[in-house]
Write a protein that holds these residues in place. Structure first.
Motif, PDB file in Angstrom:
ATOM      1  N   GLY A  66      73.524 -54.183  50.888  1.00  7.82           N
ATOM      2  CA  GLY A  66      73.417 -53.421  49.666  1.00  7.82           C
ATOM      3  C   GLY A  66      74.718 -52.712  49.292  1.00  7.82           C
ATOM      4  O   GLY A  66      74.634 -52.192  48.273  1.00  7.82           O
ATOM      5  N   VAL A  67      75.808 -53.124  49.896  1.00  6.09           N
ATOM      6  CA  VAL A  67      76.977 -52.804  49.311  1.00  6.09           C
ATOM      7  C   VAL A  67      77.267 -53.232  47.776  1.00  6.09           C
ATOM      8  O   VAL A  67      76.870 -54.344  47.358  1.00  6.09           O
ATOM      9  N   ARG A  68      77.909 -52.557  46.915  1.00  5.52           N
ATOM     10  CA  ARG A  68      77.849 -52.818  45.553  1.00  5.52           C
ATOM     11  C   ARG A  68      79.416 -53.005  45.157  1.00  5.52           C
ATOM     12  O   ARG A  68      80.356 -52.465  45.751  1.00  5.52           O
ATOM     13  N   LEU A  69      79.478 -54.181  44.417  1.00  6.25           N
ATOM     14  CA  LEU A  69      80.967 -54.613  44.342  1.00  6.25           C
ATOM     15  C   LEU A  69      81.175 -55.189  42.944  1.00  6.25           C
ATOM     16  O   LEU A  69      80.203 -55.281  42.083  1.00  6.25           O
ATOM     17  N   THR A  70      82.290 -55.160  42.460  1.00  5.08           N
ATOM     18  CA  THR A  70      82.732 -55.781  41.218  1.00  5.08           C
ATOM     19  C   THR A  70      83.734 -56.898  41.500  1.00  5.08           C
ATOM     20  O   THR A  70      84.720 -56.584  42.125  1.00  5.08           O
ATOM     21  N   TYR A  71      83.207 -58.092  40.895  1.00  6.88           N
ATOM     22  CA  TYR A  71      84.195 -59.099  40.967  1.00  6.88           C
ATOM     23  C   TYR A  71      85.046 -59.383  39.725  1.00  6.88           C
ATOM     24  O   TYR A  71      84.332 -59.490  38.648  1.00  6.88           O
ATOM     25  N   PHE A  72      86.239 -59.570  39.929  1.00  7.46           N
ATOM     26  CA  PHE A  72      87.072 -59.777  38.838  1.00  7.46           C
ATOM     27  C   PHE A  72      87.412 -61.514  38.639  1.00  7.46           C
ATOM     28  O   PHE A  72      88.108 -61.968  39.726  1.00  7.46           O
ATOM     29  N   VAL A  73      86.861 -62.149  37.762  1.00  5.74           N
ATOM     30  CA  VAL A  73      86.753 -63.553  37.990  1.00  5.74           C
ATOM     31  C   VAL A  73      87.858 -64.348  37.227  1.00  5.74           C
ATOM     32  O   VAL A  73      88.024 -64.060  36.138  1.00  5.74           O
ATOM     33  N   ASN A  74      88.255 -65.444  37.947  1.00  2.80           N
ATOM     34  CA  ASN A  74      89.039 -66.432  37.281  1.00  2.80           C
ATOM     35  C   ASN A  74      88.272 -67.462  37.059  1.00  2.80           C
ATOM     36  O   ASN A  74      88.009 -68.174  38.263  1.00  2.80           O
ATOM     37  N   GLY A  75      87.806 -67.906  36.010  1.00  2.00           N
ATOM     38  CA  GLY A  75      86.686 -68.932  35.860  1.00  2.00           C
ATOM     39  C   GLY A  75      87.259 -70.448  36.139  1.00  2.00           C
ATOM     40  O   GLY A  75      86.201 -71.350  36.233  1.00  2.00           O
ATOM     41  N   THR A  76      88.634 -70.601  36.426  1.00  2.00           N
ATOM     42  CA  THR A  76      88.971 -71.842  36.617  1.00  2.00           C
ATOM     43  C   THR A  76      88.657 -72.370  38.060  1.00  2.00           C
ATOM     44  O   THR A  76      88.635 -73.661  37.966  1.00  2.00           O
ATOM     45  N   TYR A  77      88.411 -71.381  38.893  1.00  5.23           N
ATOM     46  CA  TYR A  77      87.987 -71.713  40.261  1.00  5.23           C
ATOM     47  C   TYR A  77      86.337 -72.444  40.295  1.00  5.23           C
ATOM     48  O   TYR A  77      85.279 -71.738  39.866  1.00  5.23           O
ATOM     49  N   SER A  78      86.467 -73.345  41.098  1.00  2.00           N
ATOM     50  CA  SER A  78      84.885 -73.905  41.301  1.00  2.00           C
ATOM     51  C   SER A  78      83.917 -73.008  41.993  1.00  2.00           C
ATOM     52  O   SER A  78      82.762 -73.242  41.815  1.00  2.00           O
ATOM     53  N   SER A  79      84.505 -72.057  42.719  1.00  2.00           N
ATOM     54  CA  SER A  79      83.865 -71.178  43.497  1.00  2.00           C
ATOM     55  C   SER A  79      82.438 -70.484  42.667  1.00  2.00           C
ATOM     56  O   SER A  79      81.485 -70.196  43.318  1.00  2.00           O
ATOM     57  N   TRP A  80      82.960 -70.252  41.297  1.00  2.00           N
ATOM     58  CA  TRP A  80      81.951 -69.666  40.503  1.00  2.00           C
ATOM     59  C   TRP A  80      80.732 -70.309  39.956  1.00  2.00           C
ATOM     60  O   TRP A  80      79.671 -69.825  39.851  1.00  2.00           O
ATOM     61  N   THR A  81      80.911 -71.543  39.746  1.00  2.00           N
ATOM     62  CA  THR A  81      79.536 -72.305  39.775  1.00  2.00           C
ATOM     63  C   THR A  81      78.980 -73.002  41.012  1.00  2.00           C
ATOM     64  O   THR A  81      77.673 -73.027  41.243  1.00  2.00           O
ATOM     65  N   GLU A  82      79.909 -73.228  41.847  1.00  3.04           N
ATOM     66  CA  GLU A  82      79.055 -73.600  43.287  1.00  3.04           C
ATOM     67  C   GLU A  82      78.516 -72.431  44.032  1.00  3.04           C
ATOM     68  O   GLU A  82      77.592 -72.820  44.542  1.00  3.04           O
ATOM     69  N   LEU A  98      80.539 -58.345  37.104  1.00  2.72           N
ATOM     70  CA  LEU A  98      81.599 -59.145  36.844  1.00  2.72           C
ATOM     71  C   LEU A  98      82.731 -58.751  35.940  1.00  2.72           C
ATOM     72  O   LEU A  98      82.044 -57.970  34.853  1.00  2.72           O
ATOM     73  N   GLY A  99      83.935 -58.966  35.991  1.00  2.17           N
ATOM     74  CA  GLY A  99      84.781 -58.538  34.995  1.00  2.17           C
ATOM     75  C   GLY A  99      85.551 -59.566  34.861  1.00  2.17           C
ATOM     76  O   GLY A  99      85.714 -60.463  35.683  1.00  2.17           O
ATOM     77  N   ASN A 100      86.544 -59.556  33.710  1.00  2.00           N
ATOM     78  CA  ASN A 100      87.334 -60.517  33.401  1.00  2.00           C
ATOM     79  C   ASN A 100      88.774 -60.512  33.699  1.00  2.00           C
ATOM     80  O   ASN A 100      89.342 -59.569  33.510  1.00  2.00           O
ATOM     81  N   HIS A 101      89.278 -61.532  34.655  1.00  4.54           N
ATOM     82  CA  HIS A 101      90.261 -61.654  35.283  1.00  4.54           C
ATOM     83  C   HIS A 101      91.420 -62.569  34.632  1.00  4.54           C
ATOM     84  O   HIS A 101      92.208 -63.007  35.333  1.00  4.54           O
ATOM     85  N   THR A 102      90.948 -63.143  33.665  1.00  4.28           N
ATOM     86  CA  THR A 102      91.635 -64.188  32.841  1.00  4.28           C
ATOM     87  C   THR A 102      91.032 -65.573  33.277  1.00  4.28           C
ATOM     88  O   THR A 102      90.389 -65.651  34.448  1.00  4.28           O
ATOM     89  N   TRP A 103      91.402 -66.622  32.530  1.00  7.97           N
ATOM     90  CA  TRP A 103      90.707 -67.967  32.997  1.00  7.97           C
ATOM     91  C   TRP A 103      91.432 -68.678  34.242  1.00  7.97           C
ATOM     92  O   TRP A 103      90.690 -69.062  35.198  1.00  7.97           O
ATOM     93  N   PRO A 137      83.851 -53.824  28.630  1.00 14.17           N
ATOM     94  CA  PRO A 137      85.209 -53.633  28.129  1.00 14.17           C
ATOM     95  C   PRO A 137      86.234 -54.030  29.296  1.00 14.17           C
ATOM     96  O   PRO A 137      87.360 -53.662  29.017  1.00 14.17           O
ATOM     97  N   TYR A 138      85.697 -54.307  30.567  1.00 14.49           N
ATOM     98  CA  TYR A 138      86.681 -54.358  31.525  1.00 14.49           C
ATOM     99  C   TYR A 138      87.377 -55.489  31.856  1.00 14.49           C
ATOM    100  O   TYR A 138      86.807 -56.865  31.969  1.00 14.49           O
ATOM    101  N   TRP A 139      88.646 -55.736  32.251  1.00 16.40           N
ATOM    102  CA  TRP A 139      89.426 -56.782  32.451  1.00 16.40           C
ATOM    103  C   TRP A 139      90.468 -56.277  33.383  1.00 16.40           C
ATOM    104  O   TRP A 139      90.917 -55.226  33.548  1.00 16.40           O
ATOM    105  N   ARG A 140      91.051 -57.253  34.284  1.00 15.34           N
ATOM    106  CA  ARG A 140      91.978 -56.834  35.250  1.00 15.34           C
ATOM    107  C   ARG A 140      93.217 -57.797  35.039  1.00 15.34           C
ATOM    108  O   ARG A 140      93.152 -59.127  35.193  1.00 15.34           O
ATOM    109  N   PRO A 141      94.260 -57.294  34.523  1.00 17.32           N
ATOM    110  CA  PRO A 141      95.534 -58.265  34.419  1.00 17.32           C
ATOM    111  C   PRO A 141      96.131 -58.847  35.619  1.00 17.32           C
ATOM    112  O   PRO A 141      96.355 -57.927  36.401  1.00 17.32           O
ATOM    113  N   PRO A 142      96.273 -60.184  35.750  1.00 19.89           N
ATOM    114  CA  PRO A 142      96.797 -60.813  36.851  1.00 19.89           C
ATOM    115  C   PRO A 142      98.258 -59.980  37.182  1.00 19.89           C
ATOM    116  O   PRO A 142      99.006 -59.685  36.379  1.00 19.89           O
TER     117      PRO A 142
END
Length: 232
Positions: A66-82, A98-103, A137-142
């Protein structure tokens, strides 16, 4: 304060998040580094997704506890589809945000305006197509690297809230389980935004200890959406 239901089971003694009626307006101006005010909230945020195994293990951890998490995703990694099958139901329920961590995780301050926009819009499109959610509106700059020019491009695209952190598990590189727990002991405190990473296996070996710290300190794990009102 009434508690909102969580998705999936909650470990005995692990507090649920606050009710939706307790959400507050986003503070204006600058990056978000800490949850405002005084309280018992902990925003555990994890980045990247280099390792399919770690993304899967973190997601199973959330599902089991039940722990709640925010994932900042780099979509280039196959982990997100797998890991789509296990992750998407928790995204849909709101337990994992989910948040935007750039591609592809570049230093945004080294890019042109069009390259900055491409990094954010490509990842945005990937998240909508794959998970069916908008993450603005959430994004995390690398590397936490951003400046006024980068922020202006991001804001024009609807990404008005750069999310940084006030504590870290320090696991962007391979470190020991003992050091991860040392960092958790230091930073799992009220109103912290803590950064971890979905890249290396040691963190997956200490989930019970992380839960115990959260439980012993009577903290409520929250996503950013649990805390803040949605912007128009």
């Amino acid at each position: 304060m009434a508690a909102a239901p969580t998705s999936g089971p909650t470990v005995a003694g692990l507090l649920p998040p606050p009710s939706s009626s307790a959400r507050i307006r986003l503070p204006g101006g600058g990056a978000l580094t800490k949850l405002p005010g005084k309280g018992d909230l902990l925003a555990l945020t994890v980045d990247d997704g280099v390792s399919t195994e770690v993304v899967r293990a973190y997601t199973q951890f959330a599902k089991d506890t039940g722990v709640r998490l925010t994932y900042f995703v780099n979509g280039t990694y196959s982990s997100w589809t797998e890991n789509l099958a296990i992750l998407r139901p928790l995204v849909e329920s709101g337990q994992i945000q989910l948040g935007n961590h750039t591609w592809s995780h570049p230093d945004m301050t080294t890019l042109t305006k069009s390259q900055i926009a491409e990094q954010l819009t490509r990842n945005d499109a990937f998240l909508k197509k794959t998970y069916g959610v908008g993450v603005k509106p959430y994004w995390r700059p690398p590397y936490a690297k951003h400046n006024a020019a980068v922020d202006a491009v991001a804001a024009d695209l609807g990404y008005t809230v750069p999310v940084l952190w006030s504590g870290s598990l320090s696991d962007s590189t391979l470190i020991t389980e003992e050091y991860i727990l040392k960092m958790a002991d230091q930073y799992f405190t009220p109103q912290e935004i803590v950064i971890g990473h979905l890249n290396h296996l040691p963190v997956t070996h200490v989930y019970p200890q992380l839960v115990e710290i959260i439980r012993a300190r009577n903290l409520r794990t929250v996503t950013l959406n649990d805390v803040f009102l949605k912007t128009p």
